[in-house]
Scaffold this motif. Sequence first.
Motif, PDB file in Angstrom:
ATOM      1  N   THR A   9       0.752  -1.115   0.105  1.00 32.93           N
ATOM      2  CA  THR A   9       0.072   0.134  -0.009  1.00 32.93           C
ATOM      3  C   THR A   9       0.896   1.338   0.092  1.00 32.93           C
ATOM      4  N   TYR A  10       2.180   1.153   0.287  1.00 33.62           N
ATOM      5  CA  TYR A  10       3.122   2.084   0.028  1.00 33.62           C
ATOM      6  C   TYR A  10       4.411   1.807  -0.151  1.00 33.62           C
ATOM      7  N   VAL A  11       5.159   2.410  -0.974  1.00 30.83           N
ATOM      8  CA  VAL A  11       6.460   1.813  -1.351  1.00 30.83           C
ATOM      9  C   VAL A  11       7.387   3.060  -1.398  1.00 30.83           C
ATOM     10  N   SER A  12       8.569   2.926  -0.847  1.00 30.91           N
ATOM     11  CA  SER A  12       9.551   3.627  -0.900  1.00 30.91           C
ATOM     12  C   SER A  12      10.567   3.333  -1.787  1.00 30.91           C
ATOM     13  N   ARG A  13      10.786   3.680  -3.023  1.00 32.83           N
ATOM     14  CA  ARG A  13      11.962   3.240  -3.823  1.00 32.83           C
ATOM     15  C   ARG A  13      13.167   3.765  -3.424  1.00 32.83           C
ATOM     16  N   GLU A  14      13.365   5.191  -2.746  1.00 30.57           N
ATOM     17  CA  GLU A  14      14.402   5.617  -2.401  1.00 30.57           C
ATOM     18  C   GLU A  14      14.993   4.860  -1.231  1.00 30.57           C
ATOM     19  N   ASP A  15      14.047   4.332  -0.310  1.00 27.39           N
ATOM     20  CA  ASP A  15      14.506   3.929   1.001  1.00 27.39           C
ATOM     21  C   ASP A  15      14.594   2.363   0.783  1.00 27.39           C
ATOM     22  N   ARG A  16      13.833   1.836  -0.206  1.00 25.46           N
ATOM     23  CA  ARG A  16      13.749   0.430  -0.678  1.00 25.46           C
ATOM     24  C   ARG A  16      13.056  -0.277   0.414  1.00 25.46           C
ATOM     25  N   PHE A  17      11.913   0.283   0.634  1.00 23.99           N
ATOM     26  CA  PHE A  17      10.862  -0.761   1.812  1.00 23.99           C
ATOM     27  C   PHE A  17       9.328  -0.240   1.284  1.00 23.99           C
ATOM     28  N   SER A  18       8.746  -1.461   1.746  1.00 29.81           N
ATOM     29  CA  SER A  18       7.204  -1.371   1.540  1.00 29.81           C
ATOM     30  C   SER A  18       6.189  -1.575   2.843  1.00 29.81           C
ATOM     31  N   LEU A  19       5.225  -1.041   2.855  1.00 26.96           N
ATOM     32  CA  LEU A  19       4.073  -1.200   3.816  1.00 26.96           C
ATOM     33  C   LEU A  19       3.125  -1.766   3.143  1.00 26.96           C
ATOM     34  N   GLY A  20       2.404  -2.727   3.732  1.00 28.08           N
ATOM     35  CA  GLY A  20       1.206  -3.414   3.095  1.00 28.08           C
ATOM     36  C   GLY A  20       0.351  -4.137   4.127  1.00 28.08           C
ATOM     37  N   GLU A  24      -3.430 -12.904   3.504  1.00 25.84           N
ATOM     38  CA  GLU A  24      -4.067 -14.263   4.320  1.00 25.84           C
ATOM     39  C   GLU A  24      -4.114 -14.107   5.659  1.00 25.84           C
ATOM     40  N   ALA A  25      -3.426 -13.418   6.302  1.00 22.58           N
ATOM     41  CA  ALA A  25      -3.431 -13.219   7.949  1.00 22.58           C
ATOM     42  C   ALA A  25      -4.284 -12.121   8.127  1.00 22.58           C
ATOM     43  N   GLY A  26      -4.877 -11.127   7.293  1.00 20.82           N
ATOM     44  CA  GLY A  26      -5.466 -10.211   7.834  1.00 20.82           C
ATOM     45  C   GLY A  26      -4.908  -8.944   8.553  1.00 20.82           C
ATOM     46  N   SER A  27      -3.532  -8.959   8.441  1.00 19.02           N
ATOM     47  CA  SER A  27      -2.733  -8.142   9.405  1.00 19.02           C
ATOM     48  C   SER A  27      -1.857  -7.363   8.328  1.00 19.02           C
ATOM     49  N   TYR A  28      -0.866  -6.444   8.888  1.00 23.32           N
ATOM     50  CA  TYR A  28      -0.117  -5.550   8.405  1.00 23.32           C
ATOM     51  C   TYR A  28       1.457  -5.847   8.067  1.00 23.32           C
ATOM     52  N   TYR A  29       2.209  -5.287   7.339  1.00 24.61           N
ATOM     53  CA  TYR A  29       3.538  -5.928   7.329  1.00 24.61           C
ATOM     54  C   TYR A  29       4.599  -4.471   6.910  1.00 24.61           C
ATOM     55  N   ALA A  30       5.512  -4.722   7.096  1.00 23.23           N
ATOM     56  CA  ALA A  30       6.631  -3.811   6.426  1.00 23.23           C
ATOM     57  C   ALA A  30       7.654  -4.922   5.698  1.00 23.23           C
ATOM     58  N   SER A  31       8.178  -4.578   4.516  1.00 18.41           N
ATOM     59  CA  SER A  31       9.266  -5.647   3.854  1.00 18.41           C
ATOM     60  C   SER A  31      10.281  -4.584   3.219  1.00 18.41           C
ATOM     61  N   PHE A  32      11.370  -5.435   2.999  1.00 17.27           N
ATOM     62  CA  PHE A  32      12.404  -4.828   2.050  1.00 17.27           C
ATOM     63  C   PHE A  32      13.157  -6.084   1.255  1.00 17.27           C
ATOM     64  N   PRO A  33      13.846  -5.517   0.345  1.00 14.31           N
ATOM     65  CA  PRO A  33      14.567  -6.651  -0.404  1.00 14.31           C
ATOM     66  C   PRO A  33      15.776  -7.292  -0.016  1.00 14.31           C
ATOM     67  N   VAL A  34      16.162  -8.593   0.020  1.00 12.46           N
ATOM     68  CA  VAL A  34      17.320  -9.051   0.432  1.00 12.46           C
ATOM     69  C   VAL A  34      17.799  -9.885  -0.759  1.00 12.46           C
ATOM     70  N   THR A  35      19.060 -10.212  -0.687  1.00 13.52           N
ATOM     71  CA  THR A  35      19.563 -11.079  -1.878  1.00 13.52           C
ATOM     72  C   THR A  35      20.634 -12.392  -1.163  1.00 13.52           C
ATOM     73  N   ILE A  36      20.628 -13.277  -2.049  1.00 14.91           N
ATOM     74  CA  ILE A  36      21.442 -14.665  -1.438  1.00 14.91           C
ATOM     75  C   ILE A  36      22.505 -14.485  -2.573  1.00 14.91           C
ATOM     76  N   MET A  56       2.288   4.889   8.069  1.00 12.79           N
ATOM     77  CA  MET A  56       1.967   5.557   6.776  1.00 12.79           C
ATOM     78  C   MET A  56       1.876   7.027   7.004  1.00 12.79           C
ATOM     79  N   ARG A  57       1.651   7.534   8.109  1.00 15.18           N
ATOM     80  CA  ARG A  57       1.730   9.033   8.475  1.00 15.18           C
ATOM     81  C   ARG A  57       3.243   9.498   8.585  1.00 15.18           C
ATOM     82  N   ASP A  58       3.994   8.655   9.122  1.00 17.21           N
ATOM     83  CA  ASP A  58       5.493   9.166   9.574  1.00 17.21           C
ATOM     84  C   ASP A  58       6.350   8.063   8.784  1.00 17.21           C
ATOM     85  N   HIS A  59       6.878   8.476   7.593  1.00 14.06           N
ATOM     86  CA  HIS A  59       7.642   7.484   7.072  1.00 14.06           C
ATOM     87  C   HIS A  59       9.231   7.635   7.649  1.00 14.06           C
ATOM     88  N   ALA A  60       9.695   8.598   8.184  1.00 17.24           N
ATOM     89  CA  ALA A  60      10.817   8.458   9.222  1.00 17.24           C
ATOM     90  C   ALA A  60      10.657   7.309  10.122  1.00 17.24           C
TER      91      ALA A  60
END
Length: 90
Positions: A9-20, A24-36, A56-60
């Motif tokens: 529901t929110y993507v920060s391309r600059e800081d490379r994270f998402s909220l949404g 499946e669980a009916g809950s919320y998350y924060a995510s970011f990319p990782v690599t192996i 969502m109100r305070d991206h910092a």
Amino acid sequence: MEVERFKDTYVSREDRFSLGLDTEAGSYYASFPVTIGIIDYEEYYRLTQEQYESFMRDHAAALDFVNSCRRHERDDLLIEKPGWNRGTPI
């Protein structure tokens, strides 16, 4: 038709994270990319509704939370536990 589990529901391309929403669980998350190295994927961390609404109100504040997740300080909130070859944040 399969429903996408993680809906950003929110993507920060600059800081490379998402909220949404974890549909499946009916809950919320924060995510970011990782690599192996040979593959990239997302790590998803459970949020309360209050955290989600606040971030969502305070991206910092959201970025502070995500950075603590990147440092593995909130692994207890991982929605899907990584395997033995855990990725590193991109």
